[in-house]
Structures are given as C-alpha cells and as structure tokens.
Scaffold this motif. Structure first.
Motif, PDB file in Angstrom:
ATOM      1  N   ARG A   1       0.815  -1.247   0.163  1.00  0.00           N
ATOM      2  CA  ARG A   1      -0.006  -0.092  -0.056  1.00  0.00           C
ATOM      3  C   ARG A   1       0.827   1.285   0.095  1.00  0.00           C
ATOM      4  O   ARG A   1       0.450   2.414  -0.382  1.00  0.00           O
ATOM      5  N   ILE A   2       2.028   1.132   0.496  1.00  0.00           N
ATOM      6  CA  ILE A   2       3.080   2.175   0.369  1.00  0.00           C
ATOM      7  C   ILE A   2       3.769   2.279  -0.758  1.00  0.00           C
ATOM      8  O   ILE A   2       4.482   1.285  -1.084  1.00  0.00           O
ATOM      9  N   ARG A   3       3.755   3.419  -1.466  1.00  0.00           N
ATOM     10  CA  ARG A   3       4.439   3.701  -2.896  1.00  0.00           C
ATOM     11  C   ARG A   3       4.951   5.133  -2.849  1.00  0.00           C
ATOM     12  O   ARG A   3       4.740   5.877  -2.310  1.00  0.00           O
ATOM     13  N   LEU A   4       5.780   5.101  -3.997  1.00  0.00           N
ATOM     14  CA  LEU A   4       6.425   6.561  -4.115  1.00  0.00           C
ATOM     15  C   LEU A   4       6.959   6.559  -5.622  1.00  0.00           C
ATOM     16  O   LEU A   4       7.414   5.494  -5.879  1.00  0.00           O
ATOM     17  N   PRO A   5       6.728   7.743  -6.030  1.00  0.00           N
ATOM     18  CA  PRO A   5       7.055   7.914  -7.566  1.00  0.00           C
ATOM     19  C   PRO A   5       8.663   7.610  -7.614  1.00  0.00           C
ATOM     20  O   PRO A   5       9.383   8.130  -6.700  1.00  0.00           O
ATOM     21  N   LEU A   6       9.251   6.941  -8.501  1.00  0.00           N
ATOM     22  CA  LEU A   6      10.709   6.521  -8.651  1.00  0.00           C
ATOM     23  C   LEU A   6      11.612   7.808  -8.604  1.00  0.00           C
ATOM     24  O   LEU A   6      12.755   7.490  -8.029  1.00  0.00           O
ATOM     25  N   ASP A   7      11.191   8.768  -8.910  1.00  0.00           N
ATOM     26  CA  ASP A   7      11.926   9.853  -9.073  1.00  0.00           C
ATOM     27  C   ASP A   7      12.048  10.622  -7.769  1.00  0.00           C
ATOM     28  O   ASP A   7      12.912  11.761  -7.563  1.00  0.00           O
ATOM     29  N   ARG A   8      11.433  10.182  -6.718  1.00  0.00           N
ATOM     30  CA  ARG A   8      11.499  10.628  -5.396  1.00  0.00           C
ATOM     31  C   ARG A   8      12.208   9.770  -4.468  1.00  0.00           C
ATOM     32  O   ARG A   8      12.290  10.174  -3.223  1.00  0.00           O
ATOM     33  N   LEU A   9      12.641   8.559  -5.063  1.00  0.00           N
ATOM     34  CA  LEU A   9      13.077   7.511  -4.119  1.00  0.00           C
ATOM     35  C   LEU A   9      14.691   7.918  -3.670  1.00  0.00           C
ATOM     36  O   LEU A   9      15.131   7.381  -2.503  1.00  0.00           O
ATOM     37  N   GLY A  10      15.468   8.778  -4.513  1.00  0.00           N
ATOM     38  CA  GLY A  10      16.817   8.934  -4.053  1.00  0.00           C
ATOM     39  C   GLY A  10      17.225  10.546  -4.354  1.00  0.00           C
ATOM     40  O   GLY A  10      16.461  11.335  -4.738  1.00  0.00           O
ATOM     41  N   ARG A  11      18.262  10.802  -3.509  1.00  0.00           N
ATOM     42  CA  ARG A  11      19.015  11.958  -3.747  1.00  0.00           C
ATOM     43  C   ARG A  11      20.442  11.904  -4.303  1.00  0.00           C
ATOM     44  O   ARG A  11      20.944  10.630  -4.229  1.00  0.00           O
ATOM     45  N   VAL A  12      21.029  12.712  -4.783  1.00  0.00           N
ATOM     46  CA  VAL A  12      22.401  12.677  -5.067  1.00  0.00           C
ATOM     47  C   VAL A  12      23.529  13.485  -4.036  1.00  0.00           C
ATOM     48  O   VAL A  12      22.858  14.887  -3.901  1.00  0.00           O
ATOM     49  N   SER A  13      24.374  12.829  -3.216  1.00  0.00           N
ATOM     50  CA  SER A  13      25.267  13.854  -2.437  1.00  0.00           C
ATOM     51  C   SER A  13      26.040  14.652  -3.440  1.00  0.00           C
ATOM     52  O   SER A  13      26.224  14.902  -4.646  1.00  0.00           O
ATOM     53  N   GLY A  14      26.915  15.715  -2.652  1.00  0.00           N
ATOM     54  CA  GLY A  14      27.649  16.691  -3.270  1.00  0.00           C
ATOM     55  C   GLY A  14      28.889  16.049  -3.962  1.00  0.00           C
ATOM     56  O   GLY A  14      29.396  16.500  -4.793  1.00  0.00           O
ATOM     57  N   ASP A  15      29.286  14.566  -3.733  1.00  0.00           N
ATOM     58  CA  ASP A  15      30.189  14.151  -4.350  1.00  0.00           C
ATOM     59  C   ASP A  15      29.418  13.250  -5.656  1.00  0.00           C
ATOM     60  O   ASP A  15      30.269  12.198  -6.198  1.00  0.00           O
ATOM     61  N   GLY A  16      28.407  13.287  -5.920  1.00  0.00           N
ATOM     62  CA  GLY A  16      27.754  12.779  -6.968  1.00  0.00           C
ATOM     63  C   GLY A  16      27.146  11.401  -6.816  1.00  0.00           C
ATOM     64  O   GLY A  16      27.091  10.367  -7.464  1.00  0.00           O
ATOM     65  N   ILE A  17      27.011  10.916  -5.411  1.00  0.00           N
ATOM     66  CA  ILE A  17      26.598   9.423  -5.014  1.00  0.00           C
ATOM     67  C   ILE A  17      25.108   9.694  -4.756  1.00  0.00           C
ATOM     68  O   ILE A  17      24.748  10.186  -3.910  1.00  0.00           O
ATOM     69  N   PRO A  18      24.181   8.572  -5.435  1.00  0.00           N
ATOM     70  CA  PRO A  18      23.172   8.435  -5.291  1.00  0.00           C
ATOM     71  C   PRO A  18      22.552   7.801  -3.994  1.00  0.00           C
ATOM     72  O   PRO A  18      23.251   6.898  -3.642  1.00  0.00           O
ATOM     73  N   TYR A  19      21.744   8.234  -3.378  1.00  0.00           N
ATOM     74  CA  TYR A  19      21.517   7.520  -2.086  1.00  0.00           C
ATOM     75  C   TYR A  19      19.994   7.587  -1.750  1.00  0.00           C
ATOM     76  O   TYR A  19      19.500   8.325  -2.239  1.00  0.00           O
ATOM     77  N   LEU A  20      19.469   6.494  -0.965  1.00  0.00           N
ATOM     78  CA  LEU A  20      18.194   6.495  -0.699  1.00  0.00           C
ATOM     79  C   LEU A  20      17.604   7.709   0.350  1.00  0.00           C
ATOM     80  O   LEU A  20      18.178   7.880   1.333  1.00  0.00           O
ATOM     81  N   VAL A  21      16.336   8.145   0.013  1.00  0.00           N
ATOM     82  CA  VAL A  21      16.049   9.435   0.696  1.00  0.00           C
ATOM     83  C   VAL A  21      15.646   8.875   2.313  1.00  0.00           C
ATOM     84  O   VAL A  21      15.274   7.751   2.393  1.00  0.00           O
ATOM     85  N   LEU A  22      16.104   9.954   2.996  1.00  0.00           N
ATOM     86  CA  LEU A  22      15.819   9.523   4.533  1.00  0.00           C
ATOM     87  C   LEU A  22      14.502   9.089   4.928  1.00  0.00           C
ATOM     88  O   LEU A  22      14.515   7.926   5.589  1.00  0.00           O
ATOM     89  N   PRO A  23      13.258   9.441   4.526  1.00  0.00           N
ATOM     90  CA  PRO A  23      12.090   8.857   5.140  1.00  0.00           C
ATOM     91  C   PRO A  23      12.050   7.294   4.669  1.00  0.00           C
ATOM     92  O   PRO A  23      11.546   6.399   5.285  1.00  0.00           O
ATOM     93  N   VAL A  24      12.466   6.800   3.314  1.00  0.00           N
ATOM     94  CA  VAL A  24      12.321   5.479   3.052  1.00  0.00           C
ATOM     95  C   VAL A  24      13.214   4.468   3.954  1.00  0.00           C
ATOM     96  O   VAL A  24      12.968   3.649   4.185  1.00  0.00           O
ATOM     97  N   GLN A  25      14.434   5.188   3.842  1.00  0.00           N
ATOM     98  CA  GLN A  25      15.424   4.287   4.635  1.00  0.00           C
ATOM     99  C   GLN A  25      14.885   4.076   5.960  1.00  0.00           C
ATOM    100  O   GLN A  25      15.330   3.065   6.516  1.00  0.00           O
ATOM    101  N   LEU A  26      14.536   5.307   6.724  1.00  0.00           N
ATOM    102  CA  LEU A  26      14.117   5.235   8.079  1.00  0.00           C
ATOM    103  C   LEU A  26      12.926   4.183   8.254  1.00  0.00           C
ATOM    104  O   LEU A  26      12.746   3.310   9.161  1.00  0.00           O
ATOM    105  N   LEU A  27      11.996   4.285   7.071  1.00  0.00           N
ATOM    106  CA  LEU A  27      10.859   3.259   7.079  1.00  0.00           C
ATOM    107  C   LEU A  27      11.342   1.836   7.205  1.00  0.00           C
ATOM    108  O   LEU A  27      10.803   1.101   7.671  1.00  0.00           O
ATOM    109  N   TYR A  28      12.363   1.676   6.224  1.00  0.00           N
ATOM    110  CA  TYR A  28      12.860   0.172   6.310  1.00  0.00           C
ATOM    111  C   TYR A  28      13.651  -0.140   7.886  1.00  0.00           C
ATOM    112  O   TYR A  28      13.493  -1.274   8.203  1.00  0.00           O
ATOM    113  N   LYS A  29      14.103   0.664   8.389  1.00  0.00           N
ATOM    114  CA  LYS A  29      14.795   0.632   9.681  1.00  0.00           C
ATOM    115  C   LYS A  29      13.858   0.398  10.833  1.00  0.00           C
ATOM    116  O   LYS A  29      14.119  -0.085  11.989  1.00  0.00           O
TER     117      LYS A  29
END
Length: 206
Positions: A129-157
């Motif tokens: 039931r919990i979904r999110l557009p793929l283009d909102r799933l990640g961000r990119v660090s200042g060094d150019g590294i893609p990472y999972l956005v905080l709310p999704v990562q915390l939901l898994y944790k």
C-alpha cells in the motif's frame, strides 16, 4: 569495520570504491542503509558493519556485470546463503545478496532488491500500500553519489529497531522536512501501528 559472521568476515568496501563501480550503470541504483543516512546528514557519525546498494528487482542482473568475477551469494531463504548463478533471476522472496571478490576474501558489498510497478512507482515490499514515485526515491550527494532518501530508509529501519537504527533515526530527525516527517509518520503508522516509538516521536515534532 571488520566483523565476523557464520558465513565469514565482513569488511565493507569503502564508499567511494562502491560508488565508482556502480557509476557505470545506466539503470538506477542507490546507496542504502547507514551510509545513506550519513550521506543525507552530511557527515559520518558511526561505524558500519556492511555497505548496502539498492537496485530495482527488474535490474538485478546489472549487478553481476558491475561485480564480474566476484562471488555472489543470495539469502535464499533468509538466514542462509546459496550461490547466485550467472544470469539467474532471483525469486521474489529474495531481497539480499552478499558479494565478495573471491572465496578467501571477506564480504565487501551487500545488494538489496526492491520492487517497482509498471507506473513508475517504488513499492514498499513489506506493505504494497506504501508507494512513491521512483524519481522521489533518491537524492545525489555533493560528491555525486545517489542515495536512498531519509524517509524511505528510516521506514525500512523501523521494523526491527537495533541501537544503531535508533541512533540513525535520532541523527536524521532534524534533517527531515515537514512533508517528510508527515510521510514517515503516516507510513510507519500504516506498516507498524500508531504506537511505534518513532511514529510517537514524529507526531510530537509537529
């Protein structure tokens, strides 16, 4: 941080090395786990026993290209490991793969497979039931590294909280926007109940 497991030691590959290896992919990938929290926060604050890379299940075989020549072992069923064969599409219940350069080497990278629907949405595998557009799933660090956005990562944790997960949540909480706090409160409540300690704390932030 090197740690021992029943299947051999873990010595996670450095974040820049992992990012360099996966940067050749034309399919999406994200650093996940504790490293994702640190990338969002902007600084290191604890040790890590492993390093996680999240891929969409449909793109799983790209990992075999990136880590060609390595050993890949799937958690199938969870709590056990068995070889992931070249070209094999893993069944839907398999989400984690441990990877190492060779049989005498420590484990270096953990792969995590996540779901997506045909409409371009990430689907939470523990509660579809919990979904999110793929283009909102990640961000990119200042060094150019893609990472999972905080709310999704915390939901898994949130499911099986360990001391390090509570530390990640406490460190990440000030970084969450009002919209992110609302989304995380709603999804934790939906998946784990309104009395989950993180949901209670999030509501107090409003």
């Amino acid at each position: 941080m090197r740690t021992e497991t029943p299947w051999g030691p873990w010595d996670p590959a450095p974040l820049p090395e992992v990012a360099r290896r996966f940067s050749v992919l034309h399919t999406p990938w994200w650093i996940a786990g504790g490293y994702a929290v640190e990338l969002a926060v902007g600084h290191a604050f604890r040790d890590h026993a492993d390093i996680d890379v999240l891929l969409l299940r449909r793109d799983q075989l790209t990992a075999q290209q990136v880590l060609a020549g390595w050993e890949w072992w799937a958690a199938d069923p969870p709590g056990t490991l068995r070889p992931w064969l070249p070209g094999e599409t893993l069944p839907p219940h398999v989400h984690d793969i441990w990877c190492r350069p060779g049989p005498g080497d420590p484990w270096r990278v953990q792969l995590m497979l996540d779901e997506a629907d045909d409409d371009g949405h990430w689907v939470f595998r523990r509660d579809p039931r919990i979904r999110l557009p793929l283009d909102r799933l990640g961000r990119v660090s200042g060094d150019g590294i893609p990472y999972l956005v905080l709310p999704v990562q915390l939901l898994y944790k949130a499911k099986s909280r360990r001391p390090k997960d509570d530390q990640d949540f406490a460190t990440a909480l000030p970084m969450l926007s009002a919209d992110q706090r609302a989304w995380l409160t709603e999804t934790i409540t939906l998946a784990h109940g309104a009395d989950h300690p993180w949901a209670v704390r999030l509501r107090r932030q409003w």
